[in-house]
Design a protein around this motif. Structure first.
Motif, PDB file in Angstrom:
ATOM      1  N   PRO A  40       0.653  -1.051   0.022  1.00  0.00           N
ATOM      2  CA  PRO A  40      -0.036   0.041   0.016  1.00  0.00           C
ATOM      3  C   PRO A  40       0.751   1.395  -0.010  1.00  0.00           C
ATOM      4  O   PRO A  40       1.813   1.396   0.586  1.00  0.00           O
ATOM      5  CB  PRO A  40      -0.952  -0.049   1.314  1.00  0.00           C
ATOM      6  CG  PRO A  40      -0.842  -1.646   1.556  1.00  0.00           C
ATOM      7  CD  PRO A  40       0.516  -2.149   1.034  1.00  0.00           C
ATOM      8  N   CYS A  41       0.437   2.083  -0.703  1.00  0.00           N
ATOM      9  CA  CYS A  41       0.882   3.729  -0.635  1.00  0.00           C
ATOM     10  C   CYS A  41       2.474   3.541  -1.004  1.00  0.00           C
ATOM     11  O   CYS A  41       3.338   4.156  -0.399  1.00  0.00           O
ATOM     12  CB  CYS A  41       0.866   4.335   0.566  1.00  0.00           C
ATOM     13  SG  CYS A  41      -1.037   4.256   1.177  1.00  0.00           S
TER      14      CYS A  41
ATOM     15  N   TRP B 150       0.370   2.905  -6.569  1.00  0.00           N
ATOM     16  CA  TRP B 150      -0.700   2.315  -5.894  1.00  0.00           C
ATOM     17  C   TRP B 150      -1.938   3.194  -5.441  1.00  0.00           C
ATOM     18  O   TRP B 150      -1.642   4.134  -4.901  1.00  0.00           O
ATOM     19  CB  TRP B 150      -0.238   1.514  -4.607  1.00  0.00           C
ATOM     20  CG  TRP B 150      -1.159   0.748  -3.800  1.00  0.00           C
ATOM     21  CD1 TRP B 150      -1.243  -0.829  -3.830  1.00  0.00           C
ATOM     22  CD2 TRP B 150      -2.126   0.990  -2.830  1.00  0.00           C
ATOM     23  NE1 TRP B 150      -2.064  -1.130  -2.838  1.00  0.00           N
ATOM     24  CE2 TRP B 150      -2.591  -0.225  -2.451  1.00  0.00           C
ATOM     25  CE3 TRP B 150      -2.145   2.173  -2.146  1.00  0.00           C
ATOM     26  CZ2 TRP B 150      -3.580  -0.063  -1.059  1.00  0.00           C
ATOM     27  CZ3 TRP B 150      -3.231   2.293  -1.395  1.00  0.00           C
ATOM     28  CH2 TRP B 150      -3.818   1.022  -0.651  1.00  0.00           C
ATOM     29  N   LEU B 151      -2.914   2.872  -5.853  1.00  0.00           N
ATOM     30  CA  LEU B 151      -4.054   3.829  -5.617  1.00  0.00           C
ATOM     31  C   LEU B 151      -5.021   3.043  -4.557  1.00  0.00           C
ATOM     32  O   LEU B 151      -5.736   3.577  -3.841  1.00  0.00           O
ATOM     33  CB  LEU B 151      -4.885   4.026  -6.677  1.00  0.00           C
ATOM     34  CG  LEU B 151      -4.319   4.955  -7.950  1.00  0.00           C
ATOM     35  CD1 LEU B 151      -5.681   5.191  -8.896  1.00  0.00           C
ATOM     36  CD2 LEU B 151      -3.770   6.196  -7.394  1.00  0.00           C
ATOM     37  N   GLY B 152      -5.167   1.750  -4.567  1.00  0.00           N
ATOM     38  CA  GLY B 152      -5.933   0.966  -4.024  1.00  0.00           C
ATOM     39  C   GLY B 152      -5.531  -0.252  -3.917  1.00  0.00           C
ATOM     40  O   GLY B 152      -4.617  -0.844  -4.846  1.00  0.00           O
ATOM     41  N   PRO B 153      -6.209  -1.282  -3.174  1.00  0.00           N
ATOM     42  CA  PRO B 153      -5.730  -2.956  -3.165  1.00  0.00           C
ATOM     43  C   PRO B 153      -6.215  -3.436  -4.696  1.00  0.00           C
ATOM     44  O   PRO B 153      -5.469  -4.457  -4.870  1.00  0.00           O
ATOM     45  CB  PRO B 153      -6.483  -3.491  -2.150  1.00  0.00           C
ATOM     46  CG  PRO B 153      -7.832  -2.497  -1.941  1.00  0.00           C
ATOM     47  CD  PRO B 153      -7.260  -1.156  -2.335  1.00  0.00           C
TER      48      PRO B 153
ATOM     49  N   GLU C 106      -6.080  -1.296  -7.439  1.00  0.00           N
ATOM     50  CA  GLU C 106      -6.191  -0.120  -8.425  1.00  0.00           C
ATOM     51  C   GLU C 106      -4.884   0.440  -8.517  1.00  0.00           C
ATOM     52  O   GLU C 106      -4.375   0.822  -7.716  1.00  0.00           O
ATOM     53  CB  GLU C 106      -7.546   0.739  -7.917  1.00  0.00           C
ATOM     54  CG  GLU C 106      -7.523   1.994  -8.910  1.00  0.00           C
ATOM     55  CD  GLU C 106      -8.717   2.728  -8.673  1.00  0.00           C
ATOM     56  OE1 GLU C 106      -9.162   2.620  -7.349  1.00  0.00           O
ATOM     57  OE2 GLU C 106      -9.118   3.792  -9.467  1.00  0.00           O
TER      58      GLU C 106
ATOM     59  N   PRO D 155      -2.767  17.488   5.704  1.00  0.00           N
ATOM     60  CA  PRO D 155      -2.963  17.091   7.029  1.00  0.00           C
ATOM     61  C   PRO D 155      -2.048  15.821   7.056  1.00  0.00           C
ATOM     62  O   PRO D 155      -1.629  15.162   8.073  1.00  0.00           O
ATOM     63  CB  PRO D 155      -4.330  16.711   7.260  1.00  0.00           C
ATOM     64  CG  PRO D 155      -4.898  16.422   5.973  1.00  0.00           C
ATOM     65  CD  PRO D 155      -4.090  17.299   5.051  1.00  0.00           C
ATOM     66  N   TYR D 156      -1.591  14.982   5.915  1.00  0.00           N
ATOM     67  CA  TYR D 156      -0.691  14.009   6.000  1.00  0.00           C
ATOM     68  C   TYR D 156       0.653  14.249   6.507  1.00  0.00           C
ATOM     69  O   TYR D 156       1.155  15.480   6.241  1.00  0.00           O
ATOM     70  CB  TYR D 156      -0.636  13.387   4.741  1.00  0.00           C
ATOM     71  CG  TYR D 156       0.107  12.003   4.263  1.00  0.00           C
ATOM     72  CD1 TYR D 156      -0.769  10.854   4.900  1.00  0.00           C
ATOM     73  CD2 TYR D 156       1.552  12.047   3.863  1.00  0.00           C
ATOM     74  CE1 TYR D 156       0.098   9.884   5.006  1.00  0.00           C
ATOM     75  CE2 TYR D 156       2.100  10.790   4.165  1.00  0.00           C
ATOM     76  CZ  TYR D 156       1.423   9.645   4.703  1.00  0.00           C
ATOM     77  OH  TYR D 156       2.391   8.448   4.715  1.00  0.00           O
TER      78      TYR D 156
ATOM     79  N   ARG E 116       7.554   6.175  -1.818  1.00  0.00           N
ATOM     80  CA  ARG E 116       6.073   6.100  -1.340  1.00  0.00           C
ATOM     81  C   ARG E 116       5.394   7.168  -2.139  1.00  0.00           C
ATOM     82  O   ARG E 116       5.790   8.118  -2.444  1.00  0.00           O
ATOM     83  CB  ARG E 116       6.038   6.581   0.241  1.00  0.00           C
ATOM     84  CG  ARG E 116       7.005   5.586   1.068  1.00  0.00           C
ATOM     85  CD  ARG E 116       6.429   5.452   2.429  1.00  0.00           C
ATOM     86  NE  ARG E 116       4.919   5.222   2.485  1.00  0.00           N
ATOM     87  CZ  ARG E 116       4.065   5.615   3.409  1.00  0.00           C
ATOM     88  NH1 ARG E 116       4.402   6.131   4.252  1.00  0.00           N
ATOM     89  NH2 ARG E 116       2.661   5.328   3.174  1.00  0.00           N
TER      90      ARG E 116
ATOM     91  N   VAL F  44       0.940   8.820  -1.633  1.00  0.00           N
ATOM     92  CA  VAL F  44      -0.064   8.942  -0.741  1.00  0.00           C
ATOM     93  C   VAL F  44      -1.115   9.819  -1.648  1.00  0.00           C
ATOM     94  O   VAL F  44      -0.910  10.558  -2.478  1.00  0.00           O
ATOM     95  CB  VAL F  44      -0.196   9.442   0.484  1.00  0.00           C
ATOM     96  CG1 VAL F  44       0.732   8.382   1.129  1.00  0.00           C
ATOM     97  CG2 VAL F  44       0.599  10.745   0.511  1.00  0.00           C
ATOM     98  N   GLN F  45      -2.465   9.286  -1.734  1.00  0.00           N
ATOM     99  CA  GLN F  45      -3.469  10.181  -2.032  1.00  0.00           C
ATOM    100  C   GLN F  45      -4.126  11.035  -0.818  1.00  0.00           C
ATOM    101  O   GLN F  45      -4.397  10.047   0.235  1.00  0.00           O
ATOM    102  CB  GLN F  45      -4.587   9.322  -2.551  1.00  0.00           C
ATOM    103  CG  GLN F  45      -4.254   8.530  -3.817  1.00  0.00           C
ATOM    104  CD  GLN F  45      -5.146   7.333  -4.047  1.00  0.00           C
ATOM    105  OE1 GLN F  45      -6.189   7.777  -4.919  1.00  0.00           O
ATOM    106  NE2 GLN F  45      -5.094   6.267  -3.624  1.00  0.00           N
ATOM    107  N   THR F  46      -4.172  11.995  -0.842  1.00  0.00           N
ATOM    108  CA  THR F  46      -4.487  12.851   0.696  1.00  0.00           C
ATOM    109  C   THR F  46      -5.213  14.247   0.072  1.00  0.00           C
ATOM    110  O   THR F  46      -5.598  14.685  -0.817  1.00  0.00           O
ATOM    111  CB  THR F  46      -3.437  12.914   1.339  1.00  0.00           C
ATOM    112  OG1 THR F  46      -3.810  13.494   2.715  1.00  0.00           O
ATOM    113  CG2 THR F  46      -2.482  13.858   0.918  1.00  0.00           C
ATOM    114  N   VAL F  47      -5.647  14.822   0.963  1.00  0.00           N
ATOM    115  CA  VAL F  47      -6.185  16.107   1.136  1.00  0.00           C
ATOM    116  C   VAL F  47      -5.239  17.147   0.814  1.00  0.00           C
ATOM    117  O   VAL F  47      -4.049  16.942   1.558  1.00  0.00           O
ATOM    118  CB  VAL F  47      -6.658  16.559   2.473  1.00  0.00           C
ATOM    119  CG1 VAL F  47      -7.289  17.977   2.524  1.00  0.00           C
ATOM    120  CG2 VAL F  47      -8.114  15.787   2.685  1.00  0.00           C
TER     121      VAL F  47
ATOM    122  N   THR G 298      -7.944  17.523  -3.425  1.00  0.00           N
ATOM    123  CA  THR G 298      -7.128  16.155  -3.219  1.00  0.00           C
ATOM    124  C   THR G 298      -6.058  16.153  -4.166  1.00  0.00           C
ATOM    125  O   THR G 298      -6.196  16.650  -5.122  1.00  0.00           O
ATOM    126  CB  THR G 298      -8.019  15.025  -3.132  1.00  0.00           C
ATOM    127  OG1 THR G 298      -8.470  14.924  -4.467  1.00  0.00           O
ATOM    128  CG2 THR G 298      -9.203  15.075  -2.079  1.00  0.00           C
TER     129      THR G 298
END
Ligand SMILES: [Zn+2]
Lengths: 98, 181
Positions: free
Chosen positions: B45-46, B59-62, B64, B117-118, B129, B131-134, B139
């Motif tokens: 993940p990530c 990596w966007l999701g398990p 995706e 906030p990440y 690494r 991450v998708q985040t705010v 986003t």
């Protein structure tokens, strides 16, 4: 501000990234055509709204966009567990406590 | 890629994006995707992996991933993936939806830290690494390319807003926007 661990991203993230998605583990009537109005209405509208631990769904909106389950205490907002769809919480409290 | 002091922000040469969905637990799917794209899909993940050149798999999701590559490569890759992937998999050209920018420089990490906030501290967010985040009020997908160089992918409709945000956020670090010397 809550810190919520996404079971798919496997990381604690800020509440800002998530959206609440209502009570979890509500089974859809297996045969909707055969269910009564009362059964269907209960499925659609009636929720437990407990005081204390509550199993609910959240979605990681700004992250992986997956739905998952959260066991959250509605009194103090403490998150007791998060777990993937199709699972049950590892440290599930006694049924009477819910 | 670092420009040393300050922060530089410029639009990336990466402009073609494919969204790929399939079963990460299926080695057949992963092998086929890897043989066509030339890179192993990251299942951790990530995280992200680099293709040859500027391209990458995020990596966007398990189940995706986002495949990013230089302009013009995406259409060919999409049809080649369609030819070999199981019909239950999904591959969609999302080039029109995304913009990628490169944020680099000694203080680039600080710009990320005040935009989201990440936890973008290098001890938590090292090279490799993503991450998708705010990000600001929108986003974004943020990937660590080097210790002080990051790739940011965001939706095209937010591009004007986010580029202005980055320009403003970087101003205190003597930012150059890549257009001026
Ligand atoms: Zn997630």
């Amino acid at each position: 501000m809550l810190r919520i661990r996404c079971p798919y991203c496997q990381e604690a993230r800020s509440e800002e990234e998530f959206s609440h998605a209502g009570e979890a583990h509500i089974p859809r009537p297996a045969n909707p055509d055969a269910s009564s109005d009362a059964q269907w209405g209960e499925y659609l509208h009636l929720r437990r709204n407990p005081r204390g631990p509550h199993r609910e769904m959240w979605v990681h909106t700004a992250g992986c966009r997956r739905y998952f389950n959260v066991l959250r205490d509605t009194v103090n907002y403490e998150i007791l567990a998060t777990y993937a769809m199709g699972e049950r919480p590892a440290d599930e409290p006694e049924e009477g406590a819910l | 890629m670092s420009d040393g002091v300050g922060v530089a922000c410029r639009e990336s040469r990466v402009g073609a994006f494919l969204n790929l969905r399939g079963d990460a637990a299926d080695p057949g799917f992963r092998n086929v995707a890897a043989s066509v794209t030339g890179v192993e899909l990251p299942v951790e993940p990530c995280t992200w992996r680099r293709h040859a050149g500027h391209a990458a798999a995020y990596w966007l999701g398990p189940d995706e991933w986002l495949l990013a590559m230089q302009n013009g490569v995406g259409v060919d890759l999409e049809s080649r993936l369609r030819d070999v992937l199981d019909p239950r998999c999904s591959v969609v050209d999302v080039s029109g939806a995304h913009v990628q920018v490169e944020l680099s420089g000694e203080d680039a990490g600080k710009v990320l830290q005040k935009s989201s906030p990440y936890d973008f501290d290098p001890r938590n967010f090292g090279v490799g690494r993503c991450v998708q985040t705010v990000f600001a009020k929108a986003t974004a997908l943020v990937a660590a390319r080097e210790a002080d160089a990051f790739d940011i992918v965001f939706r095209r409709s937010y591009a004007d807003y986010l580029l202005r945000w980055l320009e403003d956020a970087a101003a205190e670090y003597n930012a150059s926007d890549g257009r001026s010397p």
